[in-house]
Design a protein around this motif. Sequence first.
Motif, PDB file in Angstrom:
ATOM      1  N   LYS A 146      35.981  -6.232  -3.892  1.00  0.00           N
ATOM      2  CA  LYS A 146      35.534  -6.821  -5.165  1.00  0.00           C
ATOM      3  C   LYS A 146      34.591  -7.991  -4.912  1.00  0.00           C
ATOM      4  CE  LYS A 146      39.373  -5.376  -8.040  1.00  0.00           C
ATOM      5  NZ  LYS A 146      38.654  -4.764  -9.155  1.00  0.00           N
ATOM      6  N   GLU A 147      34.916  -8.828  -3.930  1.00  0.00           N
ATOM      7  CA  GLU A 147      34.050  -9.962  -3.596  1.00  0.00           C
ATOM      8  C   GLU A 147      32.650  -9.486  -3.221  1.00  0.00           C
ATOM      9  OE1 GLU A 147      37.717 -12.626  -1.763  1.00  0.00           O
ATOM     10  OE2 GLU A 147      36.363 -11.559  -0.414  1.00  0.00           O
ATOM     11  N   GLU A 148      32.589  -8.531  -2.324  1.00  0.00           N
ATOM     12  CA  GLU A 148      31.286  -8.022  -1.874  1.00  0.00           C
ATOM     13  C   GLU A 148      30.524  -7.354  -3.018  1.00  0.00           C
ATOM     14  OE1 GLU A 148      29.676  -8.712   0.892  1.00  0.00           O
ATOM     15  OE2 GLU A 148      31.406  -9.898   1.508  1.00  0.00           O
ATOM     16  N   PHE A 149      31.234  -6.631  -3.877  1.00  0.00           N
ATOM     17  CA  PHE A 149      30.597  -5.976  -5.016  1.00  0.00           C
ATOM     18  C   PHE A 149      29.935  -7.003  -5.931  1.00  0.00           C
ATOM     19  CE2 PHE A 149      30.656  -4.454  -9.404  1.00  0.00           C
ATOM     20  CZ  PHE A 149      29.917  -3.283  -9.279  1.00  0.00           C
ATOM     21  N   VAL A 150      30.674  -8.071  -6.259  1.00  0.00           N
ATOM     22  CA  VAL A 150      30.140  -9.100  -7.160  1.00  0.00           C
ATOM     23  C   VAL A 150      28.953  -9.810  -6.512  1.00  0.00           C
ATOM     24  CG1 VAL A 150      30.638 -11.295  -8.309  1.00  0.00           C
ATOM     25  CG2 VAL A 150      32.296  -9.428  -8.437  1.00  0.00           C
TER      26      VAL A 150
END
Length: 168
Positions: A146-150
């Motif tokens: 999720k961190e990388e996606f955002v």
Amino acid sequence: MAKLKVYVKNNQTEVKVPVGIRLLIRRCCQAVLSTEGYKENAEVSVSFVSNGEIKKLNGIYRNKDSVTDVLSFPLSVNGEAEISKETGYNMLGDIVISLETAVKQAQNYGHSLEREIGFLTVHSMLHLLGYDHETSTLDERIMREKEEFVLEKLGISRDTTFITEENQ
């Protein structure tokens, strides 16, 4: 789209807060809420502190006698956010970032301070929404994805350069 209030405070004097960091933090908070489908009006407090202050907070709240990069203090109880009497917004919680440590980590990892602060903000926002990477490796993997996606959604890659007042 729900409204978001982000209060950014600089409670340290060791490192000058670069131009544009406050806007970056607001963009990161909004991107996490949007990605997570958060529909309520919300407010978040983000504070920059010294290594000494974050070490003290880490000792008090996590019983760890060490400097850390970021701490998250969710205000929700059983998934229910506290409501601000002033704004009527859901108070998600507080994020505390050691700017000294963020600068050092950006240098160590070979990426910009923008990327490091963006990562720390996104990471903490996920904590404020109930994610916890310390309970299982599956939760940790979900949180990292999720961190990388955002961050990718915001265009903040590991090699993003950040323009400070000194190099403008």
